[in-house]
Design a protein around this motif. Structure first.
Motif, mmCIF file in Angstrom:
data_model
loop_
_atom_site.group_PDB
_atom_site.id
_atom_site.type_symbol
_atom_site.label_atom_id
_atom_site.label_comp_id
_atom_site.label_asym_id
_atom_site.label_seq_id
_atom_site.Cartn_x
_atom_site.Cartn_y
_atom_site.Cartn_z
ATOM 1 N N LYS A 92 -72.164 -11.907 -4.033
ATOM 2 C CA LYS A 92 -72.138 -10.671 -4.804
ATOM 3 C C LYS A 92 -71.318 -9.584 -4.117
ATOM 4 C CE LYS A 92 -76.559 -11.497 -6.994
ATOM 5 N NZ LYS A 92 -77.920 -11.009 -7.226
ATOM 6 N N GLN A 93 -70.883 -9.836 -2.906
ATOM 7 C CA GLN A 93 -70.133 -8.834 -2.169
ATOM 8 C C GLN A 93 -68.771 -8.616 -2.837
ATOM 9 O OE1 GLN A 93 -69.512 -9.895 1.900
ATOM 10 N NE2 GLN A 93 -69.759 -7.801 2.570
ATOM 11 N N ARG A 94 -68.355 -7.365 -3.006
ATOM 12 C CA ARG A 94 -67.127 -7.042 -3.714
ATOM 13 C C ARG A 94 -65.993 -6.792 -2.730
ATOM 14 N NH1 ARG A 94 -69.404 -2.734 -8.108
ATOM 15 N NH2 ARG A 94 -70.889 -4.136 -9.081
ATOM 16 N N ARG A 95 -64.784 -7.046 -3.198
ATOM 17 C CA ARG A 95 -63.607 -6.759 -2.384
ATOM 18 C C ARG A 95 -63.331 -5.259 -2.405
ATOM 19 N NH1 ARG A 95 -59.476 -11.351 -2.093
ATOM 20 N NH2 ARG A 95 -60.761 -13.128 -2.596
#
Length: 170
Positions: A50-53
């Motif tokens: 779920k980590q976003r760029r």
């Protein structure tokens, strides 16, 4: 039985790593009874799906003020506003391509006009030099016509830029 006494200048029982009496080691390394800190070497931390760029954008003060004003108007953060606008432009590729092509065409024309004005200015300086020396300048009307053409081209490009900005404001 007691430990032997080392010769002068040689490390004794308290000076090597993992000193047996619990005192700090003097030659570096880990301390007795402590675990190494940080994550274990050799394995990368698995990324959370779920980590976003994250991306960074460099803006001059004018650009930042314009974007900040837009974000404030709609009640969004600058990052959210940039993401929303970027996604909107990416979804409408034909309009984005037209906007970029138009901007490229205007810039190309402005650079061509700059060259034309440079040539006209050089010709005008040469004509002024000849006139100041008392001679006649037979091509002066041509030089003035070149300057008028360049000025008309600048006005036309400025009008296109102004119309494009008015269209974007709507």
């Amino acid at each position: 039985m007691s430990e032997p006494v080392p010769a002068p200048g040689v490390a004794g029982p308290d000076r090597h790593q993992g000193a047996p009496d619990g005192k700090a080691a003097t030659e570096g390394g880990s301390q007795p009874g402590t675990a190494p800190k940080g994550r274990p070497k050799g394995r990368a931390r698995p990324r959370d799906k779920k980590q976003r760029r994250a991306h960074s954008v460099r803006l001059n003060p004018t650009e930042h003020a314009l974007i900040q004003a837009g974000a404030d108007t709609v009640g969004m953060s600058v990052a959210g506003f940039l993401a929303y606008c970027g996604l909107a432009m990416a979804r409408d590729q034909s309009r984005t391509a037209v906007a970029i092509a138009t901007e490229h065409d205007v810039l190309t024309e402005l650079f061509a006009m700059r060259r034309q004005l440079g040539w006209a200015g050089s010709n005008l300086n040469q004509a002024a030099k000849v006139l100041n020396s008392g001679a006649d300048v037979p091509h002066l009307t041509d030089v003035i016509a070149d300057i008028h053409r360049a000025a008309d081209a600048v006005r036309a490009a400025a009008g296109r830029v102004a119309n494009r900005q008015a269209d974007e404001a709507l």
